[in-house]
Design a protein around this motif. Structure first.
Motif, PDB file in Angstrom:
ATOM      1  N   PHE A 161      92.071  10.813  54.899  1.00 24.14           N
ATOM      2  CA  PHE A 161      92.749  11.125  53.631  1.00 24.14           C
ATOM      3  C   PHE A 161      94.262  10.983  53.769  1.00 24.14           C
ATOM      4  N   PHE A 179      82.741  11.432  52.808  1.00 23.11           N
ATOM      5  CA  PHE A 179      83.209  12.781  52.526  1.00 23.11           C
ATOM      6  C   PHE A 179      82.085  13.636  51.948  1.00 23.11           C
ATOM      7  N   LYS A 222      86.322   2.808  48.167  1.00 22.65           N
ATOM      8  CA  LYS A 222      86.061   4.037  47.408  1.00 22.65           C
ATOM      9  C   LYS A 222      84.641   4.541  47.658  1.00 22.65           C
ATOM     10  N   CYS A 233      87.175  17.628  51.141  1.00 25.80           N
ATOM     11  CA  CYS A 233      86.172  16.791  50.475  1.00 25.80           C
ATOM     12  C   CYS A 233      86.256  16.939  48.962  1.00 25.80           C
ATOM     13  N   TYR A 285      90.232  13.151  43.570  1.00 25.14           N
ATOM     14  CA  TYR A 285      91.086  11.955  43.659  1.00 25.14           C
ATOM     15  C   TYR A 285      90.353  10.736  43.117  1.00 25.14           C
ATOM     16  N   TYR A 286      89.062  10.652  43.406  1.00 22.05           N
ATOM     17  CA  TYR A 286      88.268   9.507  42.965  1.00 22.05           C
ATOM     18  C   TYR A 286      87.375   9.858  41.768  1.00 22.05           C
ATOM     19  N   CYS A 313      89.123  15.029  47.717  1.00 20.33           N
ATOM     20  CA  CYS A 313      88.797  13.598  47.709  1.00 20.33           C
ATOM     21  C   CYS A 313      87.962  13.238  46.483  1.00 20.33           C
ATOM     22  N   MET A 371      84.608   6.187  51.090  1.00 23.48           N
ATOM     23  CA  MET A 371      85.231   7.512  51.101  1.00 23.48           C
ATOM     24  C   MET A 371      84.333   8.555  50.454  1.00 23.48           C
TER      25      MET A 371
END
Length: 267
Positions: free
Chosen positions: A118, A225, A218, A251, A257-258, A254, A221
């Protein structure tokens, strides 16, 4: 290797297990000329080397729309971000008050791949803003990163309880003696199996012509995660915030974030 109670003779005092006449010593610390060899450290260096060589191999086999200078700036951003992130999150797994230089030096040696990933992501995005690069850059790194993590996790597994990648005491058939005479979840071994499957799946996705640029990284990740979020429930953590460990909160960050990839609207 799994340890089955019906076929294993546990010897807590010598920290080894026998499976079908095969003896596995954990932690695995061979000696050369009377000096113990840090297998984990060697495998970490090997992971960096082979992952980078694999990245170079992949870049030569496809057209990279990002210039060489910008790509180097992105790699530098990833390295710096990973260095900071891995140590910061490693510290947050069990934060303590630093009161001496020795404790500070010990802190510098604590690191976690989750923080590295990250932190590297944030370092890349920062570097791209500085150099004005608009294109997604993560896809080319995805498979090499998985290879690097896989090699590093072999080292974690061989170190047994000397690396905090071991699990809780368990009666599950896959429980292993990792060096303290107790049957524990071999989390590093679980992750090795997961990484093999993830590599195969993402390699298949990579072959698609209509895959959106940046989507491969993506997916990696979110998959990795997500797996680590679940794996943390099997880990004997001691520091929690609202019932979740520091890794699990990372996590969650993350996932937020996505959020667009997940298709979830978050205010």
């Amino acid at each position: 290797m799994p340890k089955f109670p019906s076929t294993i003779n546990t010897q807590p005092s010598t920290n080894y297990q026998t499976i079908n006449h095969l003896t596995l010593f954990l932690p695995y610390e061979p000696t050369i000329a009377g000096k113990a060899i840090n297998v984990h450290l060697i495998l970490e260096y090997l992971a960096f080397f082979l992952a980078f060589r694999y990245y170079v191999f992949l870049r030569k086999r496809q057209v990279d729309t990002i210039s060489t200078d910008n790509r180097l700036s992105i790699i530098l951003g990833a390295i710096l971000g990973a260095l900071v992130g891995s140590r910061l999150v490693g510290y947050l797994e069990n934060p303590v008050l630093i009161s001496s230089l020795e404790q500070l030096l010990q802190l510098m040696n604590i690191k976690t791949i989750m923080g590295g990933l990250f932190g590297g992501l944030l370092g890349v995005e920062t570097a791209k803003k500085i150099i004005g690069e608009k294109q997604s850059s993560g896809d080319l790194f995805t498979l090499p990163i998985i290879v690097g993590i896989f090699i590093g996790r072999i080292g974690c597994f061989l170190m047994g309880i000397k690396e905090f990648t071991y699990g809780k005491v368990t009666t599950f058939p896959l429980g292993m003696d990792l060096g303290d005479g107790l049957l524990r979840h071999p989390l590093a071994a679980y992750e090795l199996v997961f990484l093999v499957g993830l590599f195969w799946l993402l390699k298949r996705f990579r072959e698609r012509k209509n895959l959106e640029n940046g989507m491969l990284f993506k997916l990696f990740m979110l998959s990795y995660f997500g797996f680590r979020f679940l794996l943390e429930f099997l880990k004997p953590n001691v520091f929690f915030v609202l019932g979740l460990s520091s890794i699990q909160w990372l996590c969650v960050i993350c996932f937020v974030y996505y959020r667009r990839v997940l298709g979830v609207k978050i205010s």
